[in-house]
Scaffold this motif. Sequence first.
Motif, short mmCIF file in Angstrom:
data_model
loop_
_atom_site.label_atom_id
_atom_site.label_comp_id
_atom_site.label_asym_id
_atom_site.label_seq_id
_atom_site.Cartn_x
_atom_site.Cartn_y
_atom_site.Cartn_z
N UNK A 154 42.64 49.58 32.94
CA UNK A 154 43.33 50.78 33.44
C UNK A 154 42.58 51.48 34.56
N UNK A 182 42.27 48.14 38.22
CA UNK A 182 43.71 47.89 38.22
C UNK A 182 44.15 47.38 39.58
N UNK A 203 45.73 43.68 40.29
CA UNK A 203 47.05 43.64 40.91
C UNK A 203 47.05 42.74 42.15
N UNK A 258 46.60 39.15 41.28
CA UNK A 258 47.85 38.64 40.71
C UNK A 258 48.82 38.17 41.79
N UNK A 301 45.67 37.76 33.53
CA UNK A 301 47.11 37.87 33.74
C UNK A 301 47.78 38.54 32.53
N UNK A 328 46.85 42.29 32.47
CA UNK A 328 47.62 43.06 33.45
C UNK A 328 49.05 43.28 32.94
N UNK A 329 49.63 42.24 32.37
CA UNK A 329 51.00 42.36 31.84
C UNK A 329 51.06 43.42 30.74
N UNK A 333 50.81 46.92 32.27
CA UNK A 333 52.10 47.30 32.89
C UNK A 333 53.10 47.72 31.81
#
Lengths: 109, 109
Positions: free
Chosen positions: A18, A23, A27, A30, A86, A89-90, A93
């Motif tokens: 976070x 972040x 991002x 990604x 990955x 991050x998902x 989100x």
Amino acid sequence: MTDERVEHPVTGLDETVHQRVRLGILTIAHEARRVEFGYLRDHLGLTAGNLSKHLSVLEAAGLVGIEKGYEGKRARTWITLTAAGSRALAEEIERLKQLISRVESTGNV
Amino acid sequence: MTDERVEHPVTGLDETVHQRVRLGILTIAHEARRVEFGYLRDHLGLTAGNLSKHLSVLEAAGLVGIEKGYEGKRARTWITLTAAGSRALAEEIERLKQLISRVESTGNV
């Protein structure tokens, strides 16, 4: 007795992911197969030292891989998102969406 | 010459607001006219000391107001979101939406 405390969406956020700079790194990583150190530094408006510090945190958590090599004669450092990165991050989100939905359902924001 | 660097959405995030615990405090304060210290502590899973530290950061930034008083004979501390806090939360939510939209437009997350 029932414990009436309900956990807030932010309690599920992982600070490794976070945190603002990290972040951003995740991002951008990604978005491409791999991303160059200087690109991250410039796009996130960081010093090299600050970027290195955050990359170390992400690498230690297994969220990015760091690979050193050459582009012509220039030393380069490439960053890639791992499968765990990955997934992390998902999840971030997903939790941010829950948070946004909670904020928007309760006021004028 | 054109500077081709494009700023990433996270560069606009304010760490005073984005930090996990403080985002939780602002979100909960946004949901009610005022919120009690113990409620925040329990719902965010914090120690009193940790919560106090984050409240001080938010108060110094003018994003929350802190009011001490009594409920019956019990000392209470109440937290309210200021107008600036409300705007800051709205801005954070807006930037998070931009970030989510960027992540979702570029991969399988």
